[in-house]
Design an enzyme around this catalytic site. Sequence first.
Site, mmCIF file in Angstrom:
data_model
loop_
_atom_site.group_PDB
_atom_site.id
_atom_site.type_symbol
_atom_site.label_atom_id
_atom_site.label_comp_id
_atom_site.label_asym_id
_atom_site.label_seq_id
_atom_site.Cartn_x
_atom_site.Cartn_y
_atom_site.Cartn_z
ATOM 1 N N SER A 168 0.634 -1.327 0.045
ATOM 2 C CA SER A 168 -0.136 0.070 -0.024
ATOM 3 C C SER A 168 0.899 1.056 0.179
ATOM 4 O O SER A 168 2.021 1.111 0.314
ATOM 5 C CB SER A 168 -0.836 -0.026 1.240
ATOM 6 O OG SER A 168 -1.367 1.386 1.350
ATOM 7 N N TYR A 207 -2.899 -0.126 10.451
ATOM 8 C CA TYR A 207 -2.766 -0.583 8.856
ATOM 9 C C TYR A 207 -1.571 -0.135 8.476
ATOM 10 O O TYR A 207 -0.606 -0.885 7.954
ATOM 11 C CB TYR A 207 -3.685 -0.032 8.018
ATOM 12 C CG TYR A 207 -3.841 -0.394 6.550
ATOM 13 C CD1 TYR A 207 -4.152 -1.651 6.298
ATOM 14 C CD2 TYR A 207 -3.327 0.428 5.681
ATOM 15 C CE1 TYR A 207 -4.311 -2.066 4.967
ATOM 16 C CE2 TYR A 207 -3.432 0.044 4.139
ATOM 17 C CZ TYR A 207 -3.771 -1.156 3.855
ATOM 18 O OH TYR A 207 -3.726 -1.527 2.634
#
Length: 275
Positions: free
Chosen positions: A133, A146
């Site tokens: 990501s 995250y």
Amino acid sequence: MSDFILITGCSTGIGLHLAQRLQQEGFNVLATARNDADVKRLSESGLNAHLLDLDNEKSIEQAAGWALTQSSGQLYGLINNGAYGQPGAIEDLPTQALRAQFSTNLFGWHHLIRQILPVMLKNNRGRIIQVSSLLGLVAMKYRGAYNASKFALEGYTDTLRLELRDTAVQVSLIEPGPVRSQFRSNALKKFLQNIDVNGSRHQVIYQLTLQRLQRPEPKNPFTLEPESCVAPALHALRSNRARVRYGVTFPTHLFAVLRRLLPARWLDNILCRSA
């Protein structure tokens, strides 16, 4: 015979599009999802599908055994994609919620790799693709769990690549920025499940977070469709020399450059405005 590719997290979004498109491209796709209903839907759509819960080592081992049986021990590719995001300020994050984030986003991937890698090494061929990501490159507020899992994944994958350098197994990272998916709805569930909104000093921000997560994905030129991850995956699977990293979306490329060029506090100012 076409190469076999095992993909995790195929119920929606990037994983689903990768499974469908790679099959159209001639690969023998082995699609997995963590819920029986999703596995049934994938099978009905024409994909060879199996249950795989990244939070359950037995499920991982069973899915790996299935994949190796389906491929007659010739599994060529593994695309680790299954993940979710746990919103919330770090100070409000129960340790169990952080542990669960790592269980799905990192530890499950590691256990699966340990089942598959010996076969790739024995066969003297293979590709491992990890879907990371933008938030594995830079951090944003209220996404600490995250952020941490994807930063850890980046370091894990870099290490794995170095350790496999003298083998025929190549390792790549795909780093998407904003991509349209079910990520928001899944994050909303985890937010409501684990964060005490009314008991936090971040209560006002959390109300805005709830509004953001309940809205449809905004339409802007920086948010791409899951299809955007197909071309990088194809290159990583087919190229004689796969790239180490594949950035997807303009924000990923931009922040990769800014992280190298700007002083940390300058970058902090930009990231705080972006959150």
